[in-house]
Design a protein around this motif. Structure first.
Motif, PDB file in Angstrom:
ATOM      1  N   ASP A  87       0.633  15.328   0.116  1.00 17.33           N
ATOM      2  CA  ASP A  87      -0.422  16.307   0.404  1.00 17.33           C
ATOM      3  C   ASP A  87      -1.540  16.204  -0.631  1.00 17.33           C
ATOM      4  O   ASP A  87      -2.730  16.304  -0.288  1.00 17.33           O
ATOM      5  CB  ASP A  87       0.155  17.725   0.406  1.00 17.33           C
ATOM      6  CG  ASP A  87       1.031  18.007   1.622  1.00 17.33           C
ATOM      7  OD1 ASP A  87       0.973  17.209   2.587  1.00 17.33           O
ATOM      8  OD2 ASP A  87       1.781  19.008   1.597  1.00 17.33           O
ATOM      9  N   ALA A  88      -1.182  16.022  -1.897  1.00 16.78           N
ATOM     10  CA  ALA A  88      -2.197  15.889  -2.945  1.00 16.78           C
ATOM     11  C   ALA A  88      -3.022  14.620  -2.737  1.00 16.78           C
ATOM     12  O   ALA A  88      -4.246  14.613  -2.920  1.00 16.78           O
ATOM     13  CB  ALA A  88      -1.527  15.873  -4.320  1.00 16.78           C
ATOM     14  N   GLY A 139       0.808  -1.219   0.000  1.00 14.77           N
ATOM     15  CA  GLY A 139       0.000   0.000   0.000  1.00 14.77           C
ATOM     16  C   GLY A 139       0.837   1.262   0.000  1.00 14.77           C
ATOM     17  O   GLY A 139       0.363   2.330   0.430  1.00 14.77           O
ATOM     18  N   CYS A 140       2.090   1.158  -0.470  1.00 13.85           N
ATOM     19  CA  CYS A 140       2.969   2.331  -0.463  1.00 13.85           C
ATOM     20  C   CYS A 140       2.402   3.424  -1.368  1.00 13.85           C
ATOM     21  O   CYS A 140       1.981   3.144  -2.495  1.00 13.85           O
ATOM     22  CB  CYS A 140       4.368   1.954  -0.939  1.00 13.85           C
ATOM     23  SG  CYS A 140       5.223   0.781   0.133  1.00 13.85           S
ATOM     24  N   PRO A 141       2.403   4.666  -0.916  1.00 13.69           N
ATOM     25  CA  PRO A 141       1.860   5.742  -1.732  1.00 13.69           C
ATOM     26  C   PRO A 141       2.813   6.206  -2.821  1.00 13.69           C
ATOM     27  O   PRO A 141       2.393   6.727  -3.855  1.00 13.69           O
ATOM     28  CB  PRO A 141       1.611   6.861  -0.718  1.00 13.69           C
ATOM     29  CG  PRO A 141       2.646   6.629   0.343  1.00 13.69           C
ATOM     30  CD  PRO A 141       2.822   5.138   0.427  1.00 13.69           C
ATOM     31  N   ILE A 142       4.120   6.030  -2.604  1.00 14.94           N
ATOM     32  CA  ILE A 142       5.141   6.573  -3.499  1.00 14.94           C
ATOM     33  C   ILE A 142       6.308   5.593  -3.577  1.00 14.94           C
ATOM     34  O   ILE A 142       6.657   4.953  -2.576  1.00 14.94           O
ATOM     35  CB  ILE A 142       5.653   7.943  -2.991  1.00 14.94           C
ATOM     36  CG1 ILE A 142       4.555   9.007  -3.108  1.00 14.94           C
ATOM     37  CG2 ILE A 142       6.906   8.398  -3.731  1.00 14.94           C
ATOM     38  CD1 ILE A 142       4.917  10.328  -2.439  1.00 14.94           C
ATOM     39  N   ALA A 143       6.898   5.481  -4.768  1.00 12.27           N
ATOM     40  CA  ALA A 143       8.157   4.754  -4.930  1.00 12.27           C
ATOM     41  C   ALA A 143       9.217   5.721  -5.460  1.00 12.27           C
ATOM     42  O   ALA A 143       8.951   6.486  -6.393  1.00 12.27           O
ATOM     43  CB  ALA A 143       7.987   3.577  -5.891  1.00 12.27           C
ATOM     44  N   ILE A 144      10.386   5.713  -4.842  1.00  6.43           N
ATOM     45  CA  ILE A 144      11.518   6.548  -5.267  1.00  6.43           C
ATOM     46  C   ILE A 144      12.463   5.673  -6.087  1.00  6.43           C
ATOM     47  O   ILE A 144      12.855   4.585  -5.639  1.00  6.43           O
ATOM     48  CB  ILE A 144      12.277   7.124  -4.050  1.00  6.43           C
ATOM     49  CG1 ILE A 144      11.316   7.822  -3.089  1.00  6.43           C
ATOM     50  CG2 ILE A 144      13.390   8.050  -4.508  1.00  6.43           C
ATOM     51  CD1 ILE A 144      10.633   9.020  -3.655  1.00  6.43           C
ATOM     52  N   ILE A 153      -0.525   5.832  -6.018  1.00  3.36           N
ATOM     53  CA  ILE A 153      -1.974   5.978  -5.841  1.00  3.36           C
ATOM     54  C   ILE A 153      -2.599   6.526  -7.118  1.00  3.36           C
ATOM     55  O   ILE A 153      -3.612   5.999  -7.618  1.00  3.36           O
ATOM     56  CB  ILE A 153      -2.290   6.912  -4.653  1.00  3.36           C
ATOM     57  CG1 ILE A 153      -1.591   6.410  -3.384  1.00  3.36           C
ATOM     58  CG2 ILE A 153      -3.790   7.025  -4.449  1.00  3.36           C
ATOM     59  CD1 ILE A 153      -2.001   5.038  -2.934  1.00  3.36           C
ATOM     60  N   GLU A 154      -2.017   7.577  -7.654  1.00  2.00           N
ATOM     61  CA  GLU A 154      -2.538   8.167  -8.884  1.00  2.00           C
ATOM     62  C   GLU A 154      -2.381   7.191 -10.050  1.00  2.00           C
ATOM     63  O   GLU A 154      -3.261   7.080 -10.915  1.00  2.00           O
ATOM     64  CB  GLU A 154      -1.833   9.479  -9.182  1.00  2.00           C
ATOM     65  CG  GLU A 154      -2.363  10.222 -10.402  1.00  2.00           C
ATOM     66  CD  GLU A 154      -3.761  10.780 -10.215  1.00  2.00           C
ATOM     67  OE1 GLU A 154      -4.297  11.364 -11.168  1.00  2.00           O
ATOM     68  OE2 GLU A 154      -4.321  10.647  -9.103  1.00  2.00           O
ATOM     69  N   GLY A 155      -1.256   6.473 -10.079  1.00  2.00           N
ATOM     70  CA  GLY A 155      -1.056   5.498 -11.137  1.00  2.00           C
ATOM     71  C   GLY A 155      -2.113   4.413 -11.124  1.00  2.00           C
ATOM     72  O   GLY A 155      -2.636   4.021 -12.178  1.00  2.00           O
ATOM     73  N   ALA A 156      -2.457   3.933  -9.933  1.00  2.00           N
ATOM     74  CA  ALA A 156      -3.493   2.902  -9.825  1.00  2.00           C
ATOM     75  C   ALA A 156      -4.849   3.448 -10.244  1.00  2.00           C
ATOM     76  O   ALA A 156      -5.651   2.762 -10.888  1.00  2.00           O
ATOM     77  CB  ALA A 156      -3.544   2.375  -8.387  1.00  2.00           C
ATOM     78  N   ARG A 157      -5.126   4.718  -9.889  1.00  2.00           N
ATOM     79  CA  ARG A 157      -6.415   5.312 -10.272  1.00  2.00           C
ATOM     80  C   ARG A 157      -6.525   5.451 -11.783  1.00  2.00           C
ATOM     81  O   ARG A 157      -7.564   5.130 -12.379  1.00  2.00           O
ATOM     82  CB  ARG A 157      -6.571   6.685  -9.611  1.00  2.00           C
ATOM     83  CG  ARG A 157      -7.952   7.309  -9.780  1.00  2.00           C
ATOM     84  CD  ARG A 157      -7.951   8.757  -9.320  1.00  2.00           C
ATOM     85  NE  ARG A 157      -7.226   9.620 -10.242  1.00  2.00           N
ATOM     86  CZ  ARG A 157      -7.743  10.095 -11.370  1.00  2.00           C
ATOM     87  NH1 ARG A 157      -8.970   9.765 -11.756  1.00  2.00           N
ATOM     88  NH2 ARG A 157      -7.023  10.878 -12.156  1.00  2.00           N
ATOM     89  N   ARG A 217     -11.638  14.196 -13.524  1.00  2.00           N
ATOM     90  CA  ARG A 217     -10.954  15.292 -12.845  1.00  2.00           C
ATOM     91  C   ARG A 217      -9.576  15.444 -13.470  1.00  2.00           C
ATOM     92  O   ARG A 217      -9.037  14.510 -14.080  1.00  2.00           O
ATOM     93  CB  ARG A 217     -10.837  15.048 -11.341  1.00  2.00           C
ATOM     94  CG  ARG A 217      -9.834  13.975 -10.936  1.00  2.00           C
ATOM     95  CD  ARG A 217      -9.481  14.151  -9.455  1.00  2.00           C
ATOM     96  NE  ARG A 217      -8.694  13.067  -8.928  1.00  2.00           N
ATOM     97  CZ  ARG A 217      -7.390  12.933  -9.106  1.00  2.00           C
ATOM     98  NH1 ARG A 217      -6.729  13.784  -9.864  1.00  2.00           N
ATOM     99  NH2 ARG A 217      -6.734  11.927  -8.562  1.00  2.00           N
ATOM    100  N   GLU A 218      -8.995  16.607 -13.328  1.00  2.00           N
ATOM    101  CA  GLU A 218      -7.681  16.850 -13.912  1.00  2.00           C
ATOM    102  C   GLU A 218      -6.646  15.963 -13.231  1.00  2.00           C
ATOM    103  O   GLU A 218      -6.506  15.983 -12.009  1.00  2.00           O
ATOM    104  CB  GLU A 218      -7.286  18.323 -13.752  1.00  2.00           C
ATOM    105  CG  GLU A 218      -5.966  18.656 -14.415  1.00  2.00           C
ATOM    106  CD  GLU A 218      -5.631  20.134 -14.292  1.00  2.00           C
ATOM    107  OE1 GLU A 218      -4.488  20.503 -14.610  1.00  2.00           O
ATOM    108  OE2 GLU A 218      -6.519  20.899 -13.866  1.00  2.00           O
ATOM    109  N   SER A 219      -5.990  15.160 -14.018  1.00  2.00           N
ATOM    110  CA  SER A 219      -5.007  14.234 -13.457  1.00  2.00           C
ATOM    111  C   SER A 219      -3.697  14.946 -13.205  1.00  2.00           C
ATOM    112  O   SER A 219      -3.347  15.907 -13.887  1.00  2.00           O
ATOM    113  CB  SER A 219      -4.774  13.069 -14.416  1.00  2.00           C
ATOM    114  OG  SER A 219      -5.959  12.333 -14.609  1.00  2.00           O
ATOM    115  N   ARG A 220      -2.988  14.449 -12.207  1.00  2.00           N
ATOM    116  CA  ARG A 220      -1.606  14.867 -12.032  1.00  2.00           C
ATOM    117  C   ARG A 220      -0.754  13.725 -12.579  1.00  2.00           C
ATOM    118  O   ARG A 220      -1.202  12.579 -12.676  1.00  2.00           O
ATOM    119  CB  ARG A 220      -1.310  15.128 -10.559  1.00  2.00           C
ATOM    120  CG  ARG A 220      -1.544  13.950  -9.642  1.00  2.00           C
ATOM    121  CD  ARG A 220      -1.180  14.307  -8.208  1.00  2.00           C
ATOM    122  NE  ARG A 220      -1.406  13.165  -7.318  1.00  2.00           N
ATOM    123  CZ  ARG A 220      -2.549  12.942  -6.697  1.00  2.00           C
ATOM    124  NH1 ARG A 220      -3.578  13.768  -6.848  1.00  2.00           N
ATOM    125  NH2 ARG A 220      -2.689  11.881  -5.910  1.00  2.00           N
TER     126      ARG A 220
END
Length: 509
Positions: free
Chosen positions: A497-498, A433-438, A456-460, A474-477
């Motif tokens: 934060d986003a 469930g990691c939100p970010i990968a570096i 998270i955004e990638g999965a969405r 909605r506007e994607s990031r």
């Protein structure tokens, strides 16, 4: 040919459970709210060990006929028997007695911890469970009991249980003692029958009036065919007791409770005195703003533990749930307690009055789940720093990224598996469930850059590409961005934060 040794079978002991991270965090959140209520009443924490000498615990467990039955016990190197505590009250009595000259009375304290029962486990019945207690030692007045009831009500509301869905029920063991005397069970020779009667009365919420009548009489056979021997009372004796415990259900006037039981038992002195105490408690809580539908007198409240000597009370939840048999029933008790004026005296020989109550943490958690009130801290899974090169120098750079994130207050971890299979690293991040990968390979390192993958955004976006009917538009990031290595913290925090804002929008906050 050598025989292969049998593998050890992994098995959880019956009556015990493993707890997940979500359960632990939810419990901590719930305990924090209860603790704030206790602290607001001026109570301070104390902690006692899980083990006590067996004779200090005493024989107080319900439904047992053998001394110290129902507890887990071992002998120490001095061959003295020690037992795991079966509740938090008996250890408190030992603690107060051992430190009676240093403790300031009245002693107002709370504690939570695991307790243990060596009993047959069943649905919702465990051998290890958590309690959260509050006690006042050294206060003889009814006002101390009234405060316990008010604090119990405040704890229910602090947890989000609304008025009308809980009630604090109050009785007095002296009422019950007087009733038993009035029906002819006042002699020492009747001690065992008195306990049988009290246990039968305590089963009202489980078996109903008819079931209690059977237990007061010859006995009761359950659905499995097991027979429980009754108290052997005659019809007149059963009638007197049933009239008492059915009083609350018939809607008696709470302000006239003492007059009501005086009428039932012809002004029996012991019953009248205890009834007057209940009347005083009801006056005190009403004067403090606690309506009569929140704290009520109920002659059917018995409490199973045998050390209670005066007021007894229970916190009962009133909303319906479906039990393991598929039946819709009222949720029932999530805590209780009472006055135990003789427990400290066992050690000191001095009269030291005490009163307190205990919340069943696990059972209360189940109730909050049913109500949708179980609040869990929003703990975000850690940011994953992936590994593209396994040599010592590279690992040092990755580890520094992790430490920089942690020092900035961001949960983070470095991938610890086989770094050569990068796809497995992203699979791990997904399962975790990691939100970010570096990501930083040799090219990014030479350029002083990092790739930050918004998982998270990638999965969405992946979900929307396969489910056109539910596209939010909605506007994607971007699901992945390139940033300067020096801007690691700022870039990660911006994405987190986003993501947090997305969660708030989704929850309608």
């Amino acid at each position: 040919m050598a025989k292969k040794p049998n593998k050890l079978k992994a098995r959880l002991p019956r009556g015990f459970v493993d707890r997940s991270a979500a359960d632990i965090r939810a419990t901590d959140e719930m305990l924090s709210k209860i603790r704030q209520v206790y602290e607001s009443y001026g109570f301070d924490p104390v902690e006692t060990p899980a083990f006590e000498y067996t004779d200090c615990l005493g024989k107080f467990l319900p439904d047992t006929d053998r001394p110290n039955a129902g507890v887990f016990s071992v002998q120490d190197d001095d061959e003295q028997w020690m037992s795991l505590r079966y509740d938090l009250t008996a250890p408190l009595a030992r603690h107060v007695s051992e430190n009676i000259n240093e403790i300031q009375l009245p002693y107002r304290t709370y504690r939570n911890g695991w307790v243990f029962r060596n009993e047959k486990p069943g649905p919702g019945r465990f051998r290890q469970f958590m309690q959260f207690d509050a006690d006042t030692v050294g206060a003889p007045g009814v006002q101390a009991d009234a405060e316990m009831c008010m604090m119990m009500a405040d704890a229910m509301e602090a947890l989000g249980i609304p008025r009308g869905q809980y009630v604090i029920r109050v009785n007095n063991r002296k009422v019950l003692d007087g009733v038993l005397e009035a029906v002819g069970l006042g002699d020492e020779d009747d001690a065992e029958r008195r306990l049988t009667v009290l246990r039968a009365m305590d089963k009202l919420d489980k078996f109903g009036i008819e079931g209690v009548k059977l237990l007061l009489g010859d006995g009761r056979k359950d659905d499995s065919g097991d027979f429980t021997k009754g108290a052997g009372l005659d019809a007149d004796q059963i009638g007197m007791i049933v009239n008492l415990i059915a009083a609350e259900a018939s809607g008696i006037n709470q302000t006239a409770f003492s007059e009501h039981i005086d009428y039932l038992f012809d002004n029996h002195p012991a019953v009248s005195s205890a009834g007057a105490d209940i009347g005083e408690l009801l006056h005190l809580v009403k004067a403090s703003g606690y309506e009569t539908d929140r704290i009520i007198a109920d002659p059917s409240v018995v409490r199973g533990l045998e050390y209670y000597t005066g007021m007894v009370y229970e916190a009962e939840l009133l909303f319906p749930v479906t039990n393991e048999k598929g039946e819709v029933v009222q949720f029932g008790s999530v805590g209780g307690g009472g006055r135990y004026d003789g427990l400290v005296k066992r050690f000191t020989g001095r009269d030291v009055p005490a009163t307190g109550f205990s919340i069943g943490v696990s059972r209360l958690m189940t109730a909050l789940k049913n109500l949708g009130k179980l609040q869990t801290a929003n703990v975000v899974a850690p940011v994953l720093v992936t590994v593209m090169d396994g040599d010592t120098e590279a690992l040092g750079r990755y580890q520094k990224m992790v430490q920089d994130l942690r020092q900035a207050g961001i949960r983070a971890e470095m991938y610890q598996g086989n770094w050569k299979k990068f796809g497995n690293q992203l699979k791990y991040a997904d399962r975790r469930g990691c939100p970010i990968a570096i990501i930083q390979g040799s090219d990014e390192r030479e350029a002083g850059e990092i790739q930050i993958k918004d998982l998270i955004e990638g999965a969405r976006l992946a979900s929307e590409s396969t489910d056109v009917d539910n596209v939010t538009w909605r506007e994607s990031r971007p699901a992945q961005v390139t940033a300067n290595e020096a801007d690691l913290i700022e870039a990660v925090r911006g994405i987190l934060d986003a993501q947090a804002e997305d969660r708030r929008q989704a929850n309608g906050d």
